[in-house]
Design an enzyme around this catalytic site. Structure first.
Site, PDB file in Angstrom:
ATOM      1  CG  ASP A  60      -9.697  22.562 -31.749  1.00 31.14           C
ATOM      2  OD1 ASP A  60      -8.300  23.618 -32.294  1.00 31.14           O
ATOM      3  OD2 ASP A  60      -9.143  21.904 -31.533  1.00 31.14           O
ATOM      4  CB  THR A  93      -4.542  21.873 -34.855  1.00 34.74           C
ATOM      5  OG1 THR A  93      -5.381  23.395 -34.484  1.00 34.74           O
ATOM      6  CG2 THR A  93      -4.265  21.599 -33.433  1.00 34.74           C
ATOM      7  CB  THR A  94      -6.738  25.534 -38.622  1.00 26.72           C
ATOM      8  OG1 THR A  94      -7.787  24.766 -38.382  1.00 26.72           O
ATOM      9  CG2 THR A  94      -7.387  25.140 -40.312  1.00 26.72           C
ATOM     10  CG  ASP A 393      -6.531  25.574 -28.638  1.00 28.63           C
ATOM     11  OD1 ASP A 393      -6.112  24.557 -28.638  1.00 28.63           O
ATOM     12  OD2 ASP A 393      -7.172  25.612 -29.672  1.00 28.63           O
TER      13      ASP A 393
END
Length: 556
Positions: A60, A93-94, A393
């Site tokens: 994550d 988020t990545t 998530d």
């Protein structure tokens, strides 16, 4: 004689100009490279040592970056992006870091050619507006009541996570929990507060398949007097309090001077009568279960157990709020203000169970719970922590869809469509902004390119084939199958992304890249660390004007 000039070398340093731009771009690229390999279903995991010496195994983006200790201000700013994305939409988020890093990377060539950063930023903002317009065009609306469609969407969003190997389990848990706590505010607006009303309880042991969403809540407490109070009640009447059921203590230190011996007995009797009075007021409403956030004296326990009422004390405020939402009770501050409407009758069962070495209280089978607990079981704490992160998530994605029921294609297809459309539009842009605009279009290809790299396929061939299919802004649903690396139709594979996750990713990445490009000066007021062994405090050095000519002076 030359007059001395005071130069505070140690406490204030300054860099400026293109040097700063290059340093910022390099720092941002370094952060992007750290988590580049964690994008997609075939991504790598990272093992991190946190500050307490514990181990975190995750892919994550936000969980990885928040453990990093980085001194460079631009890199810190990039890490902040990931946190913002996680709080705002909970996913992507990545992607946001990879995209922002690529936007800065393509800008480096223009900085070298002496383009002004404002020109590049203007082109980027224009590209963002056009990209969002493309998103609107290719998005499709869905019916939030169609469970199979919703499941497919949540599954494709957590398909890149560690728990994707457990199939529908996490997607089912997330969907059940978010639909339970959703509240209609009217005018088609739906409020889903996953932070307040969904509690994830992790209990090591058992199998992951034993995890479930409770139609109610559970908490780590037992009844106050286990031998005398019932541990199982069907259709309980529940009273929730946030006041102590014990004798009132003085606000500050109180001294009472007793002259006669009988006064001591009177004082004790007053205390007992006070507690008895409170208990009588509560027992008037014939409750089966009394829960308080504060203390519960032995005498009160005696009265309750005598009346066959179970009691739980010192419960957390957040847990109490969840119980109120689940069983329809109202938390009361003063027992003398209790009303019949404050008693919770919505729960079907109160039960205390022993799991492992600890006792847990369950208030379940509620009629219309607006709060719930997700019970996670698993082999180890590390596994449970990773499952919880993935579940958060998944719940965020489910919440986003319930709020904005729109989809865009996943697997890099959206980015390729945006890239192709922007490349076409760039030919109609006049002036110097044309080139940075085109570069921004190319930067969007970083996402599908990274997906292809992480699948282990031939990146150049795959990207060329994809660019050919998207050349005219057509085939918006053609992307990369993250498992095999083959080019496929995302509609058939049911690989989708939530519209507002993708929109937020684009906005955050481009706005952050523009902000970092506009920084032309870094002034640091932090003292440099001294070499070990030198205990003397650093003193400002006094230099003459002749020596100071070569120094970078701080403007007044």
């Amino acid at each position: 004689m030359q007059s001395p000039v005071l130069v505070l070398k140690d406490s204030l340093t300054r860099e400026s100009g293109s040097k700063v731009h290059h340093a910022n771009i390099q720092a941002s690229k370094a952060v992007a490279d750290i988590i580049r390999t964690t994008l997609g279903p075939r991504s790598m995991l990272k093992m991190l040592l946190d500050a307490q010496g514990g181990i975190v195994v995750t892919n994550d983006g936000n969980a990885i970056l928040r453990e990093l200790d980085i001194a460079h201000p631009a890199a810190k700013s990039m890490i902040e992006l990931s946190r913002t994305q996680d709080e705002e939409v909970g996913d992507g988020t990545t992607s946001v870091i990879v995209l922002a890093g690529e936007m800065l990377h393509v800008a480096e060539a223009f900085i070298d050619k002496k383009y002004h950063p404002t020109v590049i930023c203007r082109a980027y903002i224009k590209a963002l507006e056009d990209a969002l317009a493309v998103l609107d065009k290719i998005s499709m609306s869905i019916d939030v009541n169609d469970r199979s469609m919703m499941l497919g969407l949540v599954k494709s969003c957590i398909g890149t996570k560690f728990t994707s190997q457990f199939g529908d389990l996490i997607a089912d848990l997330a969907l059940d929990a978010t639909t339970t706590v959703g509240v209609d505010l009217g005018q088609g607006i739906r409020e889903v507060d996953i932070k307040k009303y969904i509690k994830v309880e992790k209990i090591p042991g058992g199998q992951l398949e034993d995890s479930k969403v409770l139609k109610g809540v559970m908490f780590n407490k037992d009844v106050v007097v286990p031998g005398k109070m019932k541990r199982k009640i069907i259709n309980p009447r529940i009273i929730l309090l946030d006041c102590p059921l014990e004798y009132k203590k003085g606000e500050n230190q109180t001294n009472a001077e007793l002259v006669r011996e009988e006064d001591w007995a009177i004082l004790l009797k007053m205390e007992e009568e006070y507690i008895e009075n409170i208990c009588v007021q509560i027992l008037k409403f014939k409750p089966d279960l009394v829960i308080t956030e504060k203390g519960l004296s032995d005498l009160a326990c005696h009265y309750f157990s005598k009346a066959g009422v179970s009691a739980i004390r010192r419960l957390r405020k957040t847990d109490n709020n969840r119980i109120a939402k689940a069983c329809g009770a109202v938390i009361v501050n003063r027992p003398d203000e209790l009303q019949e409407s404050d008693v919770g009758t919505g729960a079907g069962l109160f039960e205390v169970k022993k799991i492992g070495d600890e006792f847990f209280s369950f208030i379940v089978d509620c009629k219309d719970p607006k709060a719930c607990t997700i019970l996670l079981r698993g082999a180890s704490k590390d596994l449970l922590n990773e499952v919880e992160r993935n579940l958060q998530d998944a719940m965020s994605v489910a919440r986003n869809i319930l709020k904005h029921p729109k989809l865009v294609p996943g697997g890099g297809a959206t980015e390729l469509t945006v890239s192709a459309t922007l490349k076409q539009k760039s030919s109609s842009i006049e002036g110097i902004e044309k080139w940075p605009y085109e570069a921004a279009a190319v930067a969007f290809e970083a996402i599908p390119r990274t997906l292809a790299q992480n699948c282990g396929v031939n990146v150049i061939r795959t990207m060329t084939a994809l660019q050919g299919k998207h050349a005219n802004g057509e085939n918006a649903w053609t992307g990369i199958d993250g498992n095999s690396g083959e080019i496929a139709d995302m509609k058939e594979l049911k690989i989708w992304d939530a519209y507002n996750v993708k929109a937020q990713t684009f906005k955050t990445a481009i706005e952050a890249a523009s902000m970092l490009l506009r920084i032309d000066d870094i002034v640091s007021g932090i003292k440099k660390r001294q070499a070990p062994g030198s205990n003397q405090p650093s003193k400002p050095t006094i230099e003459t004007e002749g020596d100071a000519d070569n120094e970078q002076m701080i403007p007044e």
